[in-house]
Write a protein that holds these residues in place. Structure first.
Motif, PDB file in Angstrom:
ATOM      1  N   SER A   1      -9.002   1.196  -0.850  1.00 55.36           N
ATOM      2  CA  SER A   1      -9.522   0.142  -1.727  1.00 55.36           C
ATOM      3  C   SER A   1      -8.435  -0.320  -2.686  1.00 55.36           C
ATOM      4  CB  SER A   1     -10.716   0.665  -2.520  1.00 55.36           C
ATOM      5  OG  SER A   1     -10.278   1.643  -3.468  1.00 55.36           O
ATOM      6  N   TRP A   2      -8.731  -1.385  -3.407  1.00 54.67           N
ATOM      7  CA  TRP A   2      -7.818  -1.884  -4.421  1.00 54.67           C
ATOM      8  C   TRP A   2      -7.556  -0.814  -5.471  1.00 54.67           C
ATOM      9  CZ3 TRP A   2      -4.023  -4.352  -6.180  1.00 54.67           C
ATOM     10  CH2 TRP A   2      -3.898  -4.734  -7.522  1.00 54.67           C
ATOM     11  N   THR A   3      -8.583  -0.033  -5.816  1.00 55.86           N
ATOM     12  CA  THR A   3      -8.408   1.043  -6.810  1.00 55.86           C
ATOM     13  C   THR A   3      -7.448   2.109  -6.290  1.00 55.86           C
ATOM     14  OG1 THR A   3     -10.701   0.647  -7.499  1.00 55.86           O
ATOM     15  CG2 THR A   3      -9.640   2.615  -8.350  1.00 55.86           C
ATOM     16  N   HIS A   4      -7.521   2.414  -4.986  1.00 47.27           N
ATOM     17  CA  HIS A   4      -6.544   3.336  -4.387  1.00 47.27           C
ATOM     18  C   HIS A   4      -5.126   2.812  -4.613  1.00 47.27           C
ATOM     19  CE1 HIS A   4      -9.968   4.802  -1.808  1.00 47.27           C
ATOM     20  NE2 HIS A   4      -9.338   5.945  -1.983  1.00 47.27           N
ATOM     21  N   PHE A   5      -4.924   1.544  -4.279  1.00 46.72           N
ATOM     22  CA  PHE A   5      -3.585   0.964  -4.386  1.00 46.72           C
ATOM     23  C   PHE A   5      -3.093   0.968  -5.837  1.00 46.72           C
ATOM     24  CE2 PHE A   5      -4.519  -1.006  -0.202  1.00 46.72           C
ATOM     25  CZ  PHE A   5      -3.355  -0.634   0.460  1.00 46.72           C
ATOM     26  N   LYS A   6      -3.982   0.696  -6.783  1.00 50.01           N
ATOM     27  CA  LYS A   6      -3.578   0.729  -8.188  1.00 50.01           C
ATOM     28  C   LYS A   6      -3.082   2.123  -8.570  1.00 50.01           C
ATOM     29  CE  LYS A   6      -7.160  -0.931 -10.447  1.00 50.01           C
ATOM     30  NZ  LYS A   6      -7.947  -1.414 -11.618  1.00 50.01           N
ATOM     31  N   THR A   7      -3.824   3.139  -8.148  1.00 51.02           N
ATOM     32  CA  THR A   7      -3.432   4.521  -8.447  1.00 51.02           C
ATOM     33  C   THR A   7      -2.091   4.848  -7.812  1.00 51.02           C
ATOM     34  OG1 THR A   7      -5.761   5.201  -8.563  1.00 51.02           O
ATOM     35  CG2 THR A   7      -4.124   6.938  -8.233  1.00 51.02           C
TER      36      THR A   7
ATOM     37  N   THR B   1      -0.826   8.090   2.933  1.00 52.92           N
ATOM     38  CA  THR B   1      -1.135   8.502   4.305  1.00 52.92           C
ATOM     39  C   THR B   1      -2.315   9.458   4.341  1.00 52.92           C
ATOM     40  OG1 THR B   1       1.189   8.243   4.937  1.00 52.92           O
ATOM     41  CG2 THR B   1      -0.197   9.568   6.392  1.00 52.92           C
ATOM     42  N   MET B   2      -2.296  10.458   3.467  1.00 53.46           N
ATOM     43  CA  MET B   2      -3.371  11.454   3.458  1.00 53.46           C
ATOM     44  C   MET B   2      -4.697  10.835   3.028  1.00 53.46           C
ATOM     45  SD  MET B   2      -1.994  14.193   4.593  1.00 53.46           S
ATOM     46  CE  MET B   2      -3.133  15.516   4.191  1.00 53.46           C
ATOM     47  N   ALA B   3      -4.655   9.940   2.028  1.00 55.56           N
ATOM     48  CA  ALA B   3      -5.881   9.284   1.563  1.00 55.56           C
ATOM     49  C   ALA B   3      -6.514   8.464   2.684  1.00 55.56           C
ATOM     50  CB  ALA B   3      -5.582   8.396   0.358  1.00 55.56           C
ATOM     51  N   ALA B   4      -5.669   7.769   3.463  1.00 59.29           N
ATOM     52  CA  ALA B   4      -6.172   6.956   4.564  1.00 59.29           C
ATOM     53  C   ALA B   4      -6.704   7.824   5.703  1.00 59.29           C
ATOM     54  CB  ALA B   4      -5.071   6.035   5.079  1.00 59.29           C
ATOM     55  N   GLN B   5      -5.981   8.872   6.052  1.00 58.78           N
ATOM     56  CA  GLN B   5      -6.368   9.729   7.173  1.00 58.78           C
ATOM     57  C   GLN B   5      -7.633  10.535   6.883  1.00 58.78           C
ATOM     58  OE1 GLN B   5      -5.088  10.210  10.362  1.00 58.78           O
ATOM     59  NE2 GLN B   5      -3.874   8.384   9.957  1.00 58.78           N
ATOM     60  N   GLU B   6      -7.754  11.000   5.645  1.00 60.24           N
ATOM     61  CA  GLU B   6      -8.866  11.887   5.302  1.00 60.24           C
ATOM     62  C   GLU B   6      -9.979  11.182   4.533  1.00 60.24           C
ATOM     63  OE1 GLU B   6      -7.573  15.572   3.605  1.00 60.24           O
ATOM     64  OE2 GLU B   6      -5.873  15.733   4.967  1.00 60.24           O
ATOM     65  N   CYS B   7      -9.854   9.845   4.430  1.00 65.45           N
ATOM     66  CA  CYS B   7     -10.904   9.043   3.773  1.00 65.45           C
ATOM     67  C   CYS B   7     -11.214   9.551   2.368  1.00 65.45           C
ATOM     68  CB  CYS B   7     -12.180   9.018   4.626  1.00 65.45           C
ATOM     69  SG  CYS B   7     -11.939   8.372   6.281  1.00 65.45           S
ATOM     70  N   TRP B   8     -10.179   9.794   1.582  1.00 62.13           N
ATOM     71  CA  TRP B   8     -10.376  10.244   0.212  1.00 62.13           C
ATOM     72  C   TRP B   8     -10.989   9.134  -0.630  1.00 62.13           C
ATOM     73  CZ3 TRP B   8      -4.884  12.602  -1.005  1.00 62.13           C
ATOM     74  CH2 TRP B   8      -4.749  13.822  -0.321  1.00 62.13           C
ATOM     75  N   SER B   9     -11.911   9.489  -1.480  1.00 64.57           N
ATOM     76  CA  SER B   9     -12.377   8.560  -2.506  1.00 64.57           C
ATOM     77  C   SER B   9     -11.280   8.431  -3.552  1.00 64.57           C
ATOM     78  CB  SER B   9     -13.656   9.086  -3.161  1.00 64.57           C
ATOM     79  OG  SER B   9     -13.375  10.284  -3.885  1.00 64.57           O
TER      80      SER B   9
END
Length: 346
Positions: free
Chosen positions: A110-116, A131-139
């Motif tokens: 999400s946009w919030t992911h990218f901001k972080t 990479t890990m956030a995308a692969q493991e679907c992290w909130s």
């Protein structure tokens, strides 16, 4: 009530549920699509401001331009286009300068992911978390927690040369292929066990089983609990593996030995015996060889190096039952990463 009417009511409810699921599914896809388009929009806005308005100027004039632009956009499009948001867009476009990377991740983050992620200065570390956030679907909350717990610095991959890190992350992104260095950590943080100053191995094991959900989260992706005190018999002698897990990402059985003392070379021999037994009697045809994790209170690096465990299936790691200050932990991990990279270069 007539049986036919009952059947009709039941069928109607099934029908309603089906339509509800279709609507929910469509809404989710629409939300993902909207997020992806907004992310691209914010990137293009940031890039446009950088290239055509600011032209690299970070002085007073550049700041005035952003303020005026924010005011005009807010008048035209309403809230959401304030100065702070425009600064986020600028930072986003600067950090993620390659539009292909944004295209690849925008459907998963999400946009919030990218901001972080934009506020992680180290490119290698940022690529790991993305990479890990995308692969493991992290909130976004999980991403914040992983960054806060210094996950990258604690994973085995951080101790490898930068070129190796990039290769392993590429394999994960393109093929979904996990390397054990992406999963294994050192140290493991077990402060959630809330142990007293003095405890036995049984106390440590009991606490882990009570907090098994938290322990699985700390272990990382793909772990499933199998057994406690797994009994194995060799030449009529009984042995017991403290904890046995399976990791579906690595397709391996994972034996964990808990030690309430510093690492000793004898622990390696014990684990080698357990892994050999598991490979002979428990490993399935489509699985990789078992992996062992020895969790100890401390270890001496030269002893570990002389045992030549770099390419072995045994991972020796410390665990912390009390979390030190983030600053102290960062200093300790930074030193460990630096020393490990120096060893690889020699």
């Amino acid at each position: 009530m007539d049986n036919n009417l009952l059947i009709s009511v039941e069928n109607s409810q099934i029908f309603v549920n089906e339509i509800s699921e279709l609507i929910q599914s469509s809404k989710q896809r629409a939300a993902v699509a909207v997020n992806a388009e907004l992310t691209l929009l914010y990137w293009h806005v940031g890039k446009r401001i950088n290239e055509y308005v600011l032209q690299g100027d970070r002085g007073d004039y550049g700041q005035q331009v952003i303020t005026i632009l924010a005011k005009k956009l807010t008048e035209q499009f309403g809230k959401g286009w304030g100065r702070t948001h425009l600064l986020y867009c600028i930072k986003f476009a600067e950090i993620f300068s390659d539009i292909e990377i944004v295209h690849a991740l925008r459907g998963q983050l999400s946009w919030t992911h990218f901001k972080t992620l934009s506020y992680i200065e180290d490119p290698l570390k940022r690529e790991f978390y993305a990479t890990m956030a995308a692969q493991e679907c992290w909130s976004t909350r999980t991403l914040d927690e992983r960054i806060g717990s210094l996950l990258f610095e604690r994973t085995a991959i951080s101790k490898k040369p930068d070129e190796t890190v990039i290769q392993e992350l590429n394999l994960l992104r393109k093929q979904g292929q996990y390397n054990q260095s992406l999963v294994l950590k050192d140290p493991y943080i077990l402060d959630f066990l809330e142990l007293n100053d003095r405890y036995l191995e049984k106390d440590l094991e009991d606490a882990i089983l009570r907090e098994i959900e938290q322990f699985l989260l700390e272990l990382g992706a793909g772990f499933t609990f199998i057994a406690r005190q797994k009994r194995i018999q060799i030449d009529e002698d009984d042995f017991y593996i403290d904890l046995l897990f399976y990791n579906r990402k690595l397709k391996r059985l994972i034996a964990i030995e808990l030690k309430t003392e510093k690492f000793k070379p004898a622990h390696k021999s014990q684990m080698e015996l357990y892994l050999a037994w598991l490979a002979k009697y428990e490993q399935e045809e489509d699985e990789n060889p078992p992996l062992g994790i020895i969790l100890c209170t401390s270890k001496k690096q030269e002893q570990v190096e002389l045992l030549d465990l770099k390419q072995s299936d045994i991972h020796i790691a410390e665990y912390l039952t009390v979390l030190p200050s983030k600053k102290l932990l960062e200093q300790r991990l930074h030193l460990a990463v630096k020393k490990a990279k120096q060893r690889f270069s020699h």
